[in-house]
Enzyme design. Structure first.
Site, short mmCIF file in Angstrom:
data_model
loop_
_atom_site.label_atom_id
_atom_site.label_comp_id
_atom_site.label_asym_id
_atom_site.label_seq_id
_atom_site.Cartn_x
_atom_site.Cartn_y
_atom_site.Cartn_z
CD1 TRP A 137 -39.43 41.10 9.13
CD2 TRP A 137 -38.33 41.13 11.32
NE1 TRP A 137 -38.96 42.19 9.35
CE2 TRP A 137 -38.19 42.19 10.61
CE3 TRP A 137 -38.14 40.93 12.61
CZ2 TRP A 137 -37.69 43.17 11.12
CZ3 TRP A 137 -37.09 41.93 13.09
CH2 TRP A 137 -37.06 43.03 12.31
CG ASP A 218 -40.79 40.44 17.47
OD1 ASP A 218 -41.21 41.67 17.85
OD2 ASP A 218 -40.19 40.15 16.38
CB ALA A 220 -43.41 44.14 15.92
CE LYS A 253 -43.04 47.34 13.11
NZ LYS A 253 -42.05 47.01 11.70
#
Ligand SMILES: Cc1ncc(COP(=O)(O)O)c(C=O)c1O
Length: 399
Positions: A137, A218, A220, A253
């Site tokens: 990312w 991470d 997400a 999200k």
């Protein structure tokens, strides 16, 4: 002797230009395109079949309940809403939820959690290197560098074949020094969609333990890949095997509250007292950067998680988002053998085997907007746009 340039005070007018984030530039270009049938697969948010990013119905109800019942907006402190973090523990940590060596706090989204986690590493060990697989990312490297830590990149993905360069990954982790950090995508790898399978996770964590690395996961997109529990497989493996683990989590999200900035950071050390000390540093860093996280989104998320009926409705809406992601993936994968790998991947993103010139041509001739790297959001388009997208990509790939 001082020259005129030496003596002149530097001011804001002396700032160098900033090379803006290429994804932001893409959004601006797409916004400016007047063609009504334009397709925006550069965007980083979930869109439904109609091409919208609606507020979840359960979130609307929770927000209403929040407005109706909240009696104060007094400060909460740098850890934010503690009940919110407590309710996330079983979701993120699973069987490790009761482990007192793990402590968490609310952060401004996943970005805030990433920054804070790397601040903690930089405070503990400024010479730690952060091992990052590429592509990753685009905001990972700047967040890490902002803490003063050094990044060491290794190749993660073979674009032409749509597969993970697992041997390279393992070799890079084996070359890490004790105390170095392995930044790992928990699930739904951004930008490639290529997730580690369960055997690969086991192998990665084995090497992480052997080398004395700290896994920094991470997380997400939990729930956007295979399921809430399945998507946390890597987190669970790391917590099973390692004394020190950091998890940067985002609800932006999976609760569709992107702009409300909802996330959390979990830190595990080898003892309850070391964790308490680490969290005191984390609280101090948070205080310096944002003092305390924004309340609204986390409070509404807490209301959902705290109420079995609302929680059940959230799971239904989350499943609908995941099902759409996976069904669009299958549709694209079935359309062309060269795109079959997209059906084996997870989350919103995949990379098309296109050159930058081909991506630009799609933009100019077909009004299809994706990152120059060929990264696209499989659910950036509504159902009615998928066939045109597939045909245009097949045209770009050539006969
Ligand atoms: C891999 C990854 N990590 C973290 C984030 C940050 O999420 P948030 O919006 O919660 O800060 C994103 C957002 O796009 C992401 O793709």
């Amino acid at each position: 002797m001082l020259t005129e340039t030496d003596t002149k005070a530097r001011g804001l007018a002396d700032l160098p230009p900033v090379h803006s984030d290429s994804l932001l530039a893409l959004i601006a270009m797409c916004d400016a395109d007047p063609r009504p049938d334009k397709i925006d697969v550069g965007v980083g948010v979930f869109r439904d079949g109609a091409g919208n990013t609606p507020i979840l119905k359960v979130m609307k109800d929770a927000e209403q309940r929040l407005v109706d019942t909240q009696i104060t907006k007094a400060y909460l402190g740098s850890a934010g809403d503690k009940r919110f973090t407590e309710l996330l523990r079983p979701i993120v940590l699973g069987p490790h939820a009761a482990d007192e060596r793990i402590s968490g706090l609310q952060t401004p989204g996943g970005c805030g959690a990433l920054r804070l986690g790397f601040e903690l590493i930089a405070t503990a060990n400024p010479s730690a290197r952060v091992l990052v697989g590429t592509p990753t990312w685009p905001n990972h490297p700047p967040i890490v560098r902002a803490t003063g830590l050094e990044i060491s990149e290794y190749p993660y993905y073979e674009r032409g074949q749509g597969i993970i360069r697992f041997d390279d990954m393992i070799a890079a982790l084996k070359a890490g020094a004790p105390g170095d950090v392995a930044l790992l995508h928990g699930c739904c790898h951004n930008p490639t969609g290529a997730d580690l399978n369960e055997d690969q996770w086991r192998e990665v964590i084995r090497v992480v333990v052997d080398r004395g690395l700290i896994p920094f996961i991470d997380l997400a997109y939990q729930g956007f890949g295979r399921g809430l529990e399945e998507d946390a497989f890597g987190v669970r493996q790391a917590l099973d095997a390692c004394d020190e683990v950091i998890v940067a989590q985002s609800c932006d999200k999976n609760f569709s509250v992107y702009r409300d900035r909802v996330g959390s950071l979990f830190v595990k050390t080898g003892s309850k007292s070391a964790t308490a000390t680490a969290m005191a540093h984390v609280g101090q860093r948070a205080r310096e950067m944002w003092s305390m996280p924004p309340d609204h989104g986390a409070a509404a998320t807490r209301i959902i998680l705290d109420d079995p009926e609302l929680r059940g409705r959230w799971l239904v809406e989350l499943t609908a988002m995941r099902d759409r992601i996976n069904s669009v993936r299958q549709r694209i994968a079935r359309s062309d053998p060269r795109l079959a790998y997209i059906g084996q991947q997870f989350g919103m993103f995949s990379m098309l085997p296109l050159s930058k010139d081909q991506v630009v041509k799609l933009r100019e001739e077909e009004s299809i907007y994706m990152a120059d790297s060929g990264r696209f959001n499989v659910v950036g388009m509504g159902d009615g746009q998928i066939d045109r997208f597939i045909a245009a990509v097949a045209g770009a790939l050539g006969g």
